[in-house]
Design an enzyme around this catalytic site. Sequence first.
Site, PDB file in Angstrom:
ATOM      1  CB  CYS A  61      -1.029   0.002   1.125  1.00 43.82           C
ATOM      2  SG  CYS A  61      -0.618  -0.917   2.585  1.00 43.82           S
ATOM      3  NE  ARG A 101       2.089  -9.154   5.021  1.00 43.81           N
ATOM      4  CZ  ARG A 101       0.770  -9.128   4.818  1.00 43.81           C
ATOM      5  NH1 ARG A 101      -0.008  -9.981   5.463  1.00 43.81           N
ATOM      6  NH2 ARG A 101       0.240  -8.256   3.983  1.00 43.81           N
ATOM      7  CD  GLN A 142      -2.011  -9.386   0.315  1.00 38.55           C
ATOM      8  OE1 GLN A 142      -1.569 -10.084   1.214  1.00 38.55           O
ATOM      9  NE2 GLN A 142      -2.432  -8.155   0.517  1.00 38.55           N
ATOM     10  CG  ASP A 197      -1.928  -5.885  -2.150  1.00 36.91           C
ATOM     11  OD1 ASP A 197      -2.955  -6.083  -1.504  1.00 36.91           O
ATOM     12  OD2 ASP A 197      -0.807  -5.778  -1.635  1.00 36.91           O
ATOM     13  CG  HIS A 226      -3.432  -0.235  -2.682  1.00 34.91           C
ATOM     14  ND1 HIS A 226      -2.463  -1.133  -3.091  1.00 34.91           N
ATOM     15  CD2 HIS A 226      -3.588  -0.427  -1.350  1.00 34.91           C
ATOM     16  CE1 HIS A 226      -2.045  -1.818  -2.047  1.00 34.91           C
ATOM     17  NE2 HIS A 226      -2.707  -1.406  -0.983  1.00 34.91           N
ATOM     18  CE  LYS A 284      -9.597  -7.483   8.928  1.00 35.11           C
ATOM     19  NZ  LYS A 284      -8.395  -8.318   8.826  1.00 35.11           N
ATOM     20  CG  HIS A 287      -5.918  -0.897   1.610  1.00 34.81           C
ATOM     21  ND1 HIS A 287      -4.546  -0.780   1.653  1.00 34.81           N
ATOM     22  CD2 HIS A 287      -6.396   0.262   2.139  1.00 34.81           C
ATOM     23  CE1 HIS A 287      -4.209   0.381   2.182  1.00 34.81           C
ATOM     24  NE2 HIS A 287      -5.317   1.026   2.486  1.00 34.81           N
TER      25      HIS A 287
END
Length: 593
Positions: free
Chosen positions: A281, A310, A328, A330, A332, A413, A459
Amino acid sequence: MIKDEYMELYRHSLAHVLAKAVIEIFGKENVQYAIGPQIADGFYYDFVLPRTINQDDFAQIENKMREILKRKEVWTRKEVSRDEALELFKNQKFKTETIKDLPEDERLTIYYTGDDYVDLCRGPHVENSQDLLSAAFKIKSASGAYWRGDEKRDALQRIYVYAFPTKEELKAHLTLIKEAMERDHKKLGPQLDLFMFNETAPGMPYWLPRGWKMYKALIQYWRDLHIKHGYDEISAPVINNKKLWLISGHWAHYQNNMFIIPGADMTIDADDVFAAKPMNCPNAMLTFKRTTRSYKELPIRYSELDMVHRKEKSGQLNGLFRVQAFRQDDDHTFVMESQIEEEIDDILSIADEIYNTFGITCRAEFSTRPDDYMGDLEVWNQAEASLKNILDKRYGEGNYEINEGDGAFYGPKIDLQIKDALGREWQCGTVQLDFQLPHNFGLTYIANDGSQKQPVVIHRAIFGSLERFIGILIENFKGAFPFWLSPYQVGVVPIREEHNEYAKKVADALSDIGIRVEADYADKNMNEKIKEFRNYKDPYIVVIGDKEVEENTVSINIRGCKKQLKNVPLDKFIELCDKMNKEHTLELITQLD
């Protein structure tokens, strides 16, 4: 009493029986007992014992538990003071530590099972051991653990036990467990030559040629779908200076899960510290900010498949399910507040389409503001109200679960829980509404009245970790993937060397339309070739002999099907494969018109 409450009472009571059994076997003076909570399919209890428990001990412990139940002992609840409890458990270090952590004026409850076993416990429990006589239980395993999960504290032995109210329920669960073990991606992945791990990169998968073909097929499907919905794909650095993570808030809220990298001179100067990104992000924020934006451009959708890292404790790593390096899916998306509901509704439609492609159902969960939230309370309330309204409209009020306090630190979320072939649920998709990062990064756009306004960021991920999703798919399909996703889709088997030329023609014709083909032209037995492709679970294995060469056909062995399709025209087979690829067919076509 509702079923969940009954199961808790039943399993928690059996945990006391297990502890009593272990003490009777090893002797009270040789056992330190810690905690014994219930879990999803039973319970466990943690001990310090004079020797290591192994499978040879399981039957003895189970028999001792049954012996205790047959005594039909009374269970007695008592309230005691903190000092009384400390005296009672003075020889039990874990109970003593637990008691000392409680307020001095706390009234504690203890439970006696018979006269010779007592445990510190809130309860409730059964009134008599005879209430558990119909209990069906079986020791699952014994493994290592640490007191309070801290690897610097005492090492414990944890005994896991399956427990159900009836023998039939236990038997059904054990059957399910056996099936799950046969589907275990940590076993099937290496067998199918999909991925591997190495100690030099713990929790970081190596994707092997077969696995990477499948990985790329999954990504291509994802890309094609998102292009139709107006997404643009970007790529950003994997390592950023600490300055970026300070702005985003990750340094304060997520630093313990980040891989920190000193600068080239190995100093710890704040301006010379970097970190591998745990999320995409912040870089998406910088990408948006690079130029002046107008309301006419919104929504702007930046999808991204970069690697993220991570840091996890070694004991938490679990095949592809819990890794330290992964991609991932992802996105945005930068929107005006007026666009939030329409955009999220479209995201949920994409999720439905993707999960339906795999024959997977999903349900939604709504997670609200956590204790360590960042930003203004009023903005949080506004964000939560927006998401709740979306969920009410799409699923109906009350038809989704609410997880109070489980949101991200920057916004509430929606999590999407998918269900696999064994009925297990996995949290994969997530949609997070964020008013905070745009503020932190000073993001603005020019509104239609000429003023500058702050965009809202959505997100969003649907697969979540691709590594984890593939692990789920391996187990869901037991390694027998849909045609379009299979590492190799067609295996080509010429019976003899004189059939190799036509076999190569078949393989080339399939490859020309994007079908992943593997062929074995070696001079060896036909059945040996077929067996190898079957072991890899190739959907179709085409066999080529004299008749196929003469008539320009193929004979097809279909995965999971005893019947062979004989002398299928080559162009017809190519058409069939192309159709299954384009339509992302879930089931194999087993007959032709």
